[in-house]
Design a protein around this motif. Structure first.
Motif, mmCIF file in Angstrom:
data_model
loop_
_atom_site.group_PDB
_atom_site.id
_atom_site.type_symbol
_atom_site.label_atom_id
_atom_site.label_comp_id
_atom_site.label_asym_id
_atom_site.label_seq_id
_atom_site.Cartn_x
_atom_site.Cartn_y
_atom_site.Cartn_z
ATOM 1 N N ARG A 90 9.142 19.376 30.014
ATOM 2 C CA ARG A 90 10.429 19.333 30.250
ATOM 3 C C ARG A 90 9.704 19.004 32.216
ATOM 4 N NH1 ARG A 90 13.106 25.530 28.277
ATOM 5 N NH2 ARG A 90 13.949 24.033 26.266
ATOM 6 N N ASP A 91 7.764 18.838 31.681
ATOM 7 C CA ASP A 91 7.237 18.716 32.820
ATOM 8 C C ASP A 91 7.658 17.302 33.361
ATOM 9 O OD1 ASP A 91 6.931 21.859 33.803
ATOM 10 O OD2 ASP A 91 5.635 21.787 32.038
ATOM 11 N N THR A 92 7.953 16.985 32.688
ATOM 12 C CA THR A 92 8.110 15.001 33.039
ATOM 13 C C THR A 92 9.363 14.974 34.033
ATOM 14 O OG1 THR A 92 8.596 14.642 31.101
ATOM 15 C CG2 THR A 92 6.227 14.818 31.506
ATOM 16 N N ASN A 93 8.941 13.395 34.144
ATOM 17 C CA ASN A 93 10.713 12.912 34.277
ATOM 18 C C ASN A 93 10.842 11.636 33.497
ATOM 19 O OD1 ASN A 93 8.528 11.081 34.993
ATOM 20 N ND2 ASN A 93 9.653 10.800 37.053
ATOM 21 N N ILE A 94 10.767 11.640 32.152
ATOM 22 C CA ILE A 94 10.286 10.823 31.481
ATOM 23 C C ILE A 94 11.726 9.950 30.812
ATOM 24 C CG2 ILE A 94 10.142 9.980 28.741
ATOM 25 C CD1 ILE A 94 7.507 11.090 29.038
ATOM 26 N N THR A 95 11.595 9.338 30.798
ATOM 27 C CA THR A 95 13.273 8.493 30.412
ATOM 28 C C THR A 95 13.144 7.753 29.404
ATOM 29 O OG1 THR A 95 13.136 7.299 32.324
ATOM 30 C CG2 THR A 95 14.438 8.484 32.924
ATOM 31 N N THR A 102 -0.408 17.543 39.733
ATOM 32 C CA THR A 102 0.282 16.635 39.227
ATOM 33 C C THR A 102 -0.161 15.750 39.327
ATOM 34 O OG1 THR A 102 2.389 17.560 41.038
ATOM 35 C CG2 THR A 102 2.849 15.622 40.119
ATOM 36 N N LYS A 147 0.645 11.347 38.147
ATOM 37 C CA LYS A 147 1.171 9.796 37.676
ATOM 38 C C LYS A 147 0.664 9.355 37.128
ATOM 39 C CE LYS A 147 4.222 11.141 42.039
ATOM 40 N NZ LYS A 147 4.359 11.324 43.133
ATOM 41 N N SER A 166 3.579 17.465 36.332
ATOM 42 C CA SER A 166 4.352 18.652 36.748
ATOM 43 C C SER A 166 3.075 19.749 36.145
ATOM 44 C CB SER A 166 5.145 18.873 37.946
ATOM 45 O OG SER A 166 6.039 17.946 38.241
ATOM 46 N N ILE A 195 5.766 7.811 35.346
ATOM 47 C CA ILE A 195 5.837 8.647 34.717
ATOM 48 C C ILE A 195 4.967 9.958 35.438
ATOM 49 C CG2 ILE A 195 5.357 10.150 33.189
ATOM 50 C CD1 ILE A 195 5.930 7.486 31.153
ATOM 51 N N THR A 196 5.641 11.333 36.209
ATOM 52 C CA THR A 196 5.667 12.355 36.470
ATOM 53 C C THR A 196 5.255 13.007 35.876
ATOM 54 O OG1 THR A 196 6.242 11.427 39.011
ATOM 55 C CG2 THR A 196 5.253 13.301 38.962
#
Length: 224
Positions: A190-195, A156, A158, A165, A162-163
């Motif tokens: 899809r493996d991120t938490n991007i907004t 993982t 960061k 995985s 932004i993470t």
């Protein structure tokens, strides 16, 4: 005076720059002038694109070759329009219109290309091996592209909230093209938490890294 059209010298097409103009940014300030008071109220606004025009004389041994060269330049700029102008800046543009050719002599036709775009400097890159800062030149916010290489054993990574995985190698968060890809070009979005895509402000920007052995942060400094 240096000029390049998508890194190509226009003389390749028998074209010589006759004149150019760069307009101001549209909607650079927005404010409200309330009745009963002198002080204007500043409103939040986005800076618009500027108008840019280039006028060339196209010359060749035959009229057909001149027409072909004008057509080739138009097609190239319609597909992509990255300009380097004599003022020393670069301009990322969209082709807006092309004038009808004017015959100045049997071997010369004059054409004006009109664009909308923004001014920027050359690509700048900073490399970090730990949390730190990036000092950004220019005077307006700019998107960034970030290539992250994981630390040994890390699955993982960061970067400033932004993470990413399921990491097995380097991952590039491309703010220019709004993609997230691994070293093989596979989609990692899809493996991120991007907004929101990475954005840098003029001056010093704090960068927080976790699970990262190296961060390569690239941006184009933007000038109003």
């Amino acid at each position: 005076m240096a000029i390049r059209l998508n890194t190509i010298d226009p003389s390749t097409y028998g074209a010589s720059l006759l004149d150019y103009s760069v307009g101001s940014c549209a909607d650079i300030n927005k404010y409200l002038a309330p009745s009963g008071r002198m002080q204007p109220v500043k409103l939040k606004s986005k800076v618009g694109l500027r108008k840019i025009s280039l006028t060339f004389d196209f010359s060749a041994n035959t009229a057909q070759q001149i027409v072909t060269n004008i057509s080739d330049v138009t097609a190239a700029l319609r597909n992509e329009a990255n300009l380097e102008l004599p003022d020393g800046f670069f301009y990322a543009c969209e082709l807006d219109s092309v004038s009808a050719p004017k015959e100045k002599a049997p071997w010369i036709q004059q054409v004006t290309f009109n664009f909308v775009g923004y001014r920027h400097g050359a690509l700048a890159t900073t490399r970090l091996t730990r949390s730190g800062s990036v000092n950004v030149t220019g005077n307006y916010d700019t998107v960034a592209t970030v290539k992250l290489t994981p630390s040994s054993g890390s699955s993982t990574m960061k970067y400033n909230g932004i993470t990413i995985s399921n990491v097995s190698g380097a991952v590039t968060i491309d703010g220019f093209n709004t993609t997230v890809k691994d070293a093989s070009g596979n989609n990692k979005f899809r493996d991120t938490n991007i907004t929101e895509w990475p954005v840098l402000k003029p001056g010093s920007n704090s960068i927080t890294l976790q699970g990262v052995s190296q961060a390569e942060i690239s941006y184009y400094p933007i000038y109003l």
